[in-house]
Design an enzyme around this catalytic site. Structure first.
Site, PDB file in Angstrom:
ATOM      1  N   ARG B 273       0.730  -1.088  -0.172  1.00 55.33           N
ATOM      2  CA  ARG B 273       0.178   0.162  -0.159  1.00 55.33           C
ATOM      3  C   ARG B 273       0.988   1.082  -0.007  1.00 55.33           C
ATOM      4  NH1 ARG B 273      -1.161   2.250   4.545  1.00 55.33           N
ATOM      5  NH2 ARG B 273      -1.664   0.846   5.822  1.00 55.33           N
ATOM      6  N   HIS B 277      -3.146   4.307   5.060  1.00 54.56           N
ATOM      7  CA  HIS B 277      -4.346   3.367   5.095  1.00 54.56           C
ATOM      8  C   HIS B 277      -5.700   4.079   4.483  1.00 54.56           C
ATOM      9  CE1 HIS B 277      -7.366   0.725   6.613  1.00 54.56           C
ATOM     10  NE2 HIS B 277      -8.033   1.663   7.396  1.00 54.56           N
ATOM     11  N   TYR B 286       4.374   4.429  11.466  1.00 61.67           N
ATOM     12  CA  TYR B 286       4.654   2.998  11.446  1.00 61.67           C
ATOM     13  C   TYR B 286       5.588   2.339  10.383  1.00 61.67           C
ATOM     14  CZ  TYR B 286       0.529   3.241   8.397  1.00 61.67           C
ATOM     15  OH  TYR B 286      -0.590   3.168   7.681  1.00 61.67           O
TER      16      TYR B 286
HETATM   17  C1  LIG Z   1     -14.393  -6.336  12.074  1.00 62.48           C
HETATM   18  C2  LIG Z   1     -13.507  -5.192  12.116  1.00 62.48           C
HETATM   19  N1  LIG Z   1     -12.756  -4.654  12.706  1.00 62.48           N
HETATM   20  C3  LIG Z   1     -12.029  -3.503  12.809  1.00 62.48           C
HETATM   21  C4  LIG Z   1     -12.144  -2.723  11.600  1.00 62.48           C
HETATM   22  C5  LIG Z   1     -11.338  -1.362  11.893  1.00 62.48           C
HETATM   23  N2  LIG Z   1     -10.425  -1.566  10.399  1.00 62.48           N
HETATM   24  C6  LIG Z   1     -10.596  -1.151   9.109  1.00 62.48           C
HETATM   25  S1  LIG Z   1      -9.620  -1.167   8.049  1.00 62.48           S
HETATM   26  C7  LIG Z   1      -8.522  -2.181   9.237  1.00 62.48           C
HETATM   27  C8  LIG Z   1      -7.438  -2.760   8.789  1.00 62.48           C
HETATM   28  C9  LIG Z   1      -7.498  -3.774   7.786  1.00 62.48           C
HETATM   29  O1  LIG Z   1      -6.318  -4.344   7.256  1.00 62.48           O
HETATM   30  P1  LIG Z   1      -5.936  -5.144   6.125  1.00 62.48           P
HETATM   31  O2  LIG Z   1      -7.215  -6.360   6.473  1.00 62.48           O
HETATM   32  O3  LIG Z   1      -5.035  -5.638   5.951  1.00 62.48           O
HETATM   33  O4  LIG Z   1      -6.848  -4.361   4.866  1.00 62.48           O
HETATM   34  P2  LIG Z   1      -6.155  -3.232   4.197  1.00 62.48           P
HETATM   35  O5  LIG Z   1      -6.782  -1.949   4.974  1.00 62.48           O
HETATM   36  O6  LIG Z   1      -4.691  -3.210   4.252  1.00 62.48           O
HETATM   37  O7  LIG Z   1      -6.657  -3.189   2.658  1.00 62.48           O
HETATM   38  C10 LIG Z   1      -9.085  -2.284  10.499  1.00 62.48           C
HETATM   39  C11 LIG Z   1      -8.585  -2.706  11.630  1.00 62.48           C
HETATM   40  C12 LIG Z   1     -13.055  -3.124  10.748  1.00 62.48           C
HETATM   41  N3  LIG Z   1     -13.543  -2.200   9.456  1.00 62.48           N
HETATM   42  N4  LIG Z   1     -13.796  -4.359  10.934  1.00 62.48           N
END
Ligand SMILES: Cc1ncc(C[n+]2csc(CCOP(=O)(O)OP(=O)(O)O)c2C)c(N)n1
Lengths: 343, 390
Positions: B273, B277, B286
């Site tokens: 990425r 985020h 980080y």
């Molecule tokens: C069940 C749940 N817990 C927490 C969140 C908050 N949250 C949104 S994105 C994220 C990180 C997700 O990371 P990843 O699965 O690696 O996907 P990326 O954002 O890197 O595409 C979190 C913790 C959420 N959306 N859903």
């Protein structure tokens, strides 16, 4: 002679004692016969017929693609049901016990309840989630929860709970036919309750959302549902000796809530007690009492009282009789309805 | 001392326990340890030049879409945008490998996949603009709503694919999830259901290094995310997520396998990425610049462009053509996003149930009264809101 009378006579002729469990099974079967998109899935629903045998015979009759033993994972079961409904099926999910539905809450609340809303009406989810609930069967921990308040607090879900054999059939048929998701709460201690009911005769399919007066009365209204209905009926019978003529309202549906039937009854009687097994604090009774107060304040002769389970985690089975609201506790509340301002 | 070395162990266990028989041979399910690549390797000779050019123009458009959407957050036109800059090869390949009848199950980061599948860019952005949750009919486009609760869309993909197969339709569902999402229970339950049901599903994990701030090493102790597949009884494939040709090939194979009744596949795309985020995140907390720079050298658009120009398949004209097309898309998007969406507050009550409950009808009536009052005194109201913060 009217058709209704003819039907009634035909039914009485054929009627023999049937249990609520049989009526539920019959409702599933009839729904599956009528609509090939109805699929039953859950843990042990196939070969075993469910731990309460509600789905008995379905896998044999319809095959394991229509009545499916799934892997043991409640979120997965309900999540898969979401996808199935997205593709045009009408899944009926069995959660084995009330407290084992909790892993599926995320799916239920974030997706099942909201999909219609999230998609601006484009994608309704016709899913029925059957949850055996409540105590009184001597179940050990995690087998006797009354979780209706959690479901009620979730917009997008219908929450339905039958208390009679006829309603078990009629309301389950209606739930499966509904284009909205329904949490169908089955009072497991009434599974073996019987009524003269013939599964062969045409049975009524009850629209969701209407409460019914099970016993007319003039002195006060008992408002109840599911497992507490028989308790209230018995209490009403016993109250006659005390000179009280109690009306008993069976809600049948917690969402939508039938304000009209409830308010009409309370306006007639001027007094109300809400009776349920689930905890009182934050429980359905608080909501119901508030609704009654808002609508009937000037008709009320006494505060709306609640008779509920204690605000404790469901107790061990050897203690459950102390927790479950019984006839005496209901009668005690009725006595307290003879309320005066200086009390 | 291992169990086998225990004195007398053989004597106690002359035969295996009666119920024991392995269900699946793990070896063919295991991913190769190195992410599969096509660009810059001999495998590129087998790639269809037309497909590569198509991928290129989609990548260029996708990159522009990401930068434009990010810019729209700065202008207050989008509430939030989780950029997929750096991950366009995954997004585009996921969309292109699907037939029209197939279904895409995107996460909140996968707007671009939905757009590459043909969804109107503005309809795809309503969730992130904040006017409507899902601005399109999922059935019409066969794109599930962009899913915010992590991994919860995966069991839906399984159920839908299963239902399609029961109906006799050769439909495949492709579900996307991030590396962080693979730790969620729904990920495990979905993979298990898919494998047991042999559902025609492809799970695409975009391992972009971080779940918000948490690096992969704190997310999992597995050798790779693709390795997780073997435990469920499905093949795992590790692929270079910045290599559009490799992504397309691996996903195509997985889709074909699913369509022909071969069951699900777990594909892990190793990518990065490049942006934070979301626009609201501070990535410098980080990760360091040097890491980001290292990945910049492996940019999905640049490595495909280099391959195509190196092989004489793409010249300055072609590059310019792709750029102009992308600019046009961006200009249109800007223009259309500049118009304020027209919202009807009464819609709040319209789609909760098929039929409004009396309770909702009462609440809708109350809102109606409030709205009418607002109409009568528009100025006083806005002054109130600004002045007193009420
Ligand atoms: C069940 C749940 N817990 C927490 C969140 C908050 N949250 C949104 S994105 C994220 C990180 C997700 O990371 P990843 O699965 O690696 O996907 P990326 O954002 O890197 O595409 C979190 C913790 C959420 N959306 N859903």
């Amino acid at each position: 002679m009217t058709t209704a009378a003819a039907t009634a006579r035909e039914r009485t002729a054929k009627a023999k004692p049937a249990t609520m469990a049989q009526a539920l099974g019959r409702a599933l079967r009839d729904s599956m016969v009528e609509d090939p998109s109805v699929h039953v899935l859950g843990e042990d629903v196939g070969t075993l017929g469910g731990v309460f045998r509600i789905t008995d015979g379905l896998a044999k009759e319809f095959g394991d693609e229509r009545c499916t033993d799934t892997p043991l994972a409640e979120a997965g079961i309900l999540g898969a049901a979401v996808g199935m409904a997205m593709y045009g099926l009408r899944p009926v999910v069995e959660m084995q016990f009330d407290a084992f539905a909790y892993p599926a809450f995320e799916q239920l609340i974030s997706h099942v309840a909201k999909m219609r809303n999230r998609t601006g009406g484009a994608m309704p989810l016709p899913i029925t989630v059957r949850v055996p609930y409540g105590g009184g069967i001597g179940g050990v921990e995690h087998h006797s929860d009354s979780s209706e308040a959690y479901y009620m607090a979730t917009p997008g879900l219908h929450v339905v709970t039958p208390a009679t054999v006829e309603d078990a059939y009629g309301l389950l048929r209606a739930s499966i036919a509904s284009d909205d998701p329904v949490v169908f709460l089955e009072p497991k201690r009434l599974y073996w309750s019987k009524a003269d009911w013939s599964p062969q005769a045409p049975a009524a399919v009850e629209p969701i959302g209407r409460a019914v007066v099970r016993r007319p009365g003039r002195s006060a209204t008992l408002i109840t549902y599911g497992p507490s209905l028989p308790v209230c009926m018995e209490a009403a019978q016993a109250a006659v000796e005390e000179g009280w003529d109690l009306e008993v309202v069976d809600l049948r549906s917690l969402v939508p809530f039938d304000d009209e039937t409830v308010a009409a009854s309370v306006r007639r009687t001027g007094r109300a007690v809400v009776v349920h097994e689930s905890t009182g604090f934050g429980g359905p009774g608080g909501e119901i009492a508030a609704r009654i107060t808002e609508r009937c304040f000037h008709h009320l002769e006494a505060p709306v009282l609640r008779v509920a389970g204690f605000d404790i985690p469901y107790p061990p089975p050897m203690q459950e009789r102390h927790h479950l609201p019984g006839v005496d506790r209901v009668l005690d509340a009725v006595a307290r309805l003879q309320w005066e301002a200086d009390n | 001392m291992t169990v086998q070395e225990l004195p007398g162990a053989a004597a106690y266990r002359p035969t295996p326990p009666p119920a024991w028989k392995p269900l699946t041979d793990p070896a063919p399910l295991l991913p190769d340890p190195e992410p599969y690549r096509v660009l810059g390797t001999d495998a590129v000779a087998d790639a269809d030049p037309e497909l590569l050019l198509r991928l290129y123009s989609e990548l260029v458009r996708g990159r522009r879409y990401n930068t434009q959407a990010t810019a729209l957050t700065k202008q207050g036109r989008l509430a939030v945008y989780p950029s997929s800059t750096g991950q366009e090869a995954c997004e585009v390949a996921a969309a292109l490998v699907l037939e029209e009848r197939d279904w895409l199950f995107p996460s909140y980061r996968d707007t671009l996949a939905a757009v590459a599948r043909g969804l109107d860019p503005v309809e795809a952005l309503t969730l992130l603009r904040g006017d409507r949750h899902t601005g399109y009919d999922p059935r019409e486009h066969r794109i599930a709503p962009l899913c915010t609760p992590l991994a919860t869309q995966l069991p839906h993909a399984v159920g839908l694919a299963h239902a399609a197969r029961l109906k006799g339709d050769d439909v495949v569902a492709l579900a996307m999830v991030g590396d962080g999402g693979t730790s969620e229970g729904d990920f495990h339950e979905a993979l298990n259901f898919a494998a047991v049901w042999r559902a025609p599903v492809v799970f695409l994990v975009q391992n972009n290094g971080f779940a918000i701030s948490v690096p992969l090493a704190k997310q999992t102790a597995a050798p790779s995310l693709a390795h997780k597949a073997v435990g469920y009884g499905m093949p795992g494939r590790l692929v270079d997520g910045n290599d559009a040709a490799a992504m397309h090939q691996v996903l195509s194979e997985a889709v074909a396998r699913a369509r022909s009744g071969g069951g699900p596949t777990l594909v892990e795309a190793v990518t990065y990425r490049m942006d934070a985020h979301t626009n609201a995140d501070d990535a410098t907390r980080y990760r360091g610049d040097s890491e980001v720079e290292a990945w910049r050298a492996h940019d999905p658009v640049r490595i495909l462009e280099r391959e195509l120009t190196g092989r004489g398949l793409l010249g300055d004209d072609g590059i310019e053509e792709a750029r102009v097309a992308a600019e046009q898309m961006a200009a249109q998007l800007r223009e259309r996003m500049n118009a304020d969406p027209v919202l009807d507050p009464m819609d709040l009550f319209a789609h909760v149930y098929a039929e409004q409950t009396t309770q909702l009808r009462e609440q809708a009536a109350r809102l109606r009264v409030e709205l009418d009052a607002e109409q009568d005194q528009p100025e006083q109201h806005s002054a109130d809101d600004r002045g007193t913060g009420r």
